[in-house]
Design a protein around this motif. Structure first.
Motif, mmCIF file in Angstrom:
data_model
loop_
_atom_site.group_PDB
_atom_site.id
_atom_site.type_symbol
_atom_site.label_atom_id
_atom_site.label_comp_id
_atom_site.label_asym_id
_atom_site.label_seq_id
_atom_site.Cartn_x
_atom_site.Cartn_y
_atom_site.Cartn_z
ATOM 1 N N THR A 291 0.456 -1.122 0.313
ATOM 2 C CA THR A 291 -0.176 0.551 0.111
ATOM 3 C C THR A 291 0.654 1.420 0.203
ATOM 4 O O THR A 291 0.472 1.890 -0.281
ATOM 5 C CB THR A 291 -1.072 -0.415 1.006
ATOM 6 O OG1 THR A 291 0.021 -0.110 2.296
ATOM 7 C CG2 THR A 291 -1.986 -1.386 1.499
ATOM 8 N N ILE B 4 -7.117 1.392 1.580
ATOM 9 C CA ILE B 4 -6.186 1.494 0.399
ATOM 10 C C ILE B 4 -6.187 0.481 -0.365
ATOM 11 O O ILE B 4 -5.709 -0.833 0.759
ATOM 12 C CB ILE B 4 -4.750 2.107 0.912
ATOM 13 C CG1 ILE B 4 -4.651 3.079 1.958
ATOM 14 C CG2 ILE B 4 -3.802 2.241 -0.136
ATOM 15 C CD1 ILE B 4 -4.129 3.479 2.702
ATOM 16 N N SER C 206 -1.506 4.811 -3.116
ATOM 17 C CA SER C 206 -1.875 5.392 -2.071
ATOM 18 C C SER C 206 -2.506 6.539 -2.643
ATOM 19 O O SER C 206 -3.684 6.916 -2.325
ATOM 20 C CB SER C 206 -1.663 5.024 -1.060
ATOM 21 O OG SER C 206 -0.615 5.851 -0.509
#
Length: 168
Positions: A21, A70, A150
């Motif tokens: 992420t 995310i 992200s």
């Protein structure tokens, strides 16, 4: 010999399972502190057969207190198509191919292709425009997913779903 699209889908499933992420920031208030893990949910992978766990977070900022997730690269919010699939679809469309030919090449139904063409025609122009912004996240967020993904999906949501995310 496996179908090329099936091979791509299997690779994308493997990448998504790694759940990389990068920086964690609230999609609502952009807060990067006081964020806690807040459970998980499952989302179908790209082949529609496999489930992938997605981590949920809770923003504990006094003014926000909302949950968010995310998504791992290359999932996009709300849409089942990935950024890679949308990019390929738009490039095929720009080649002036018939919708039936695009469907055959991407192994998608006509309704999915027609809907994607209506919704995502401005996607590549927006990516080019965002790539010129500061800080630069790259011409394609696929170049460094853990570092830029992200931020990309947060900007993507603001641009393409402003009402849903409170930006309209």
């Amino acid at each position: 010999m496996p179908h090329p699209v099936l091979t791509i889908l299997l690779v994308l499933n493997k990448i998504a399972k790694e759940n990389q992420t990068g920086p964690i920031a609230c999609h609502w208030c952009n807060n990067q502190v006081n964020i806690i893990k807040y459970g998980t949910y499952e989302r179908y992978g790209f082949s529609g057969q496999e489930l992938i766990k997605i981590q949920r977070y809770l923003c504990k900022h006094d003014q926000c207190r909302r949950t968010f997730s995310i998504l791992p690269h290359p999932f996009l919010r709300i849409t089942r198509l990935t950024l890679c699939m949308l990019t390929a679809l738009i490039q095929l469309m720009d080649q002036q191919l018939a919708t039936a030919e695009i469907c055959r090449r991407l192994c998608l139904t006509r309704s999915i292709v027609d809907g994607a063409i209506k919704k995502w025609h401005g996607l590549l122009d927006w990516i080019d425009q965002e790539a010129k912004a500061t800080p630069v996240w790259a011409p394609s967020p696929c170049i460094d997913p853990p570092g830029h993904w992200s931020d990309f999906i947060r900007m993507f949501a603001m641009k393409f779903y402003p009402k849903r995310y409170g930006y309209a």
